[in-house]
Motif scaffolding. Structure first.
Motif, PDB file in Angstrom:
ATOM      1  N   VAL A  99      24.256  39.648   7.388  1.00 17.52           N
ATOM      2  CA  VAL A  99      25.105  39.533   6.501  1.00 17.52           C
ATOM      3  C   VAL A  99      25.731  40.763   5.788  1.00 17.52           C
ATOM      4  O   VAL A  99      26.687  41.238   5.572  1.00 17.52           O
ATOM      5  CB  VAL A  99      24.524  38.502   5.272  1.00 17.52           C
ATOM      6  N   VAL A 157      29.708  41.647   6.122  1.00 17.28           N
ATOM      7  CA  VAL A 157      30.268  41.495   5.032  1.00 17.28           C
ATOM      8  C   VAL A 157      30.442  42.855   4.334  1.00 17.28           C
ATOM      9  O   VAL A 157      31.594  42.981   3.501  1.00 17.28           O
ATOM     10  CB  VAL A 157      29.325  40.768   3.931  1.00 17.28           C
ATOM     11  N   LEU A 158      29.551  43.831   4.403  1.00 16.45           N
ATOM     12  CA  LEU A 158      29.593  45.060   3.680  1.00 16.45           C
ATOM     13  C   LEU A 158      30.053  46.169   4.668  1.00 16.45           C
ATOM     14  O   LEU A 158      31.068  47.046   4.431  1.00 16.45           O
ATOM     15  CB  LEU A 158      28.688  45.227   2.855  1.00 16.45           C
TER      16      LEU A 158
END
Length: 135
Positions: free
Chosen positions: A85, A89-90
């Protein structure tokens, strides 16, 4: 002033630190709840009739010698979920933004060009490096 702020934001260490501290800490509670609510009951199915869970005893008559494998598997699953994640996502979007809007001057230099620049700076002498002299 805005250029300095932009440079600060797109510095690799700042983005990595923000990802690790803020999002990692907040996301751990979600992943822990997921593994406790879903993964641990699935692992308990493979644990057999022993109430201690998935694992094995080193000495058959001593419950204190039970080696728990379930928590290790749960921790590994937590790590993989959090890492995936955070990356997708980042980190990946931050790298995309950095590559698109960041400075391309440093990225365009090859190893040979950097070495040539270092050689040229050394050839200029110690006075060109801000007046610093080594004793």
């Amino acid at each position: 002033m805005l250029k300095g702020f932009k440079d600060f934001l797109f510095r690799g260490n700042v983005v990595d630190l923000a990802v690790a501290v803020v999002i990692g800490t907040a996301f751990v509670a979600i992943v822990t709840a997921f593994t406790n609510g879903i993964i641990n009951p699935i692992l308990a199915v493979f644990g057999g009739t022993d109430s201690l869970g998935l694992g094995f005893r080193l000495v058959a008559d001593k419950p204190a010698t039970f080696v728990q494998v379930g928590p290790i598997i749960t921790a590994l699953i937590n790590f993989v979920i959090i890492a995936a994640v955070l990356y997708f996502v980042l980190v990946a979007p931050a790298m995309h933004v950095r590559n698109r809007f960041g400075s391309k001057e440093d990225a365009a230099l090859t190893d040979s060009e950097v070495l040539i620049q270092i050689r040229d700076l050394l050839a200029e002498g110690p006075d060109s490096a801000g007046g610093r002299h080594e004793s």
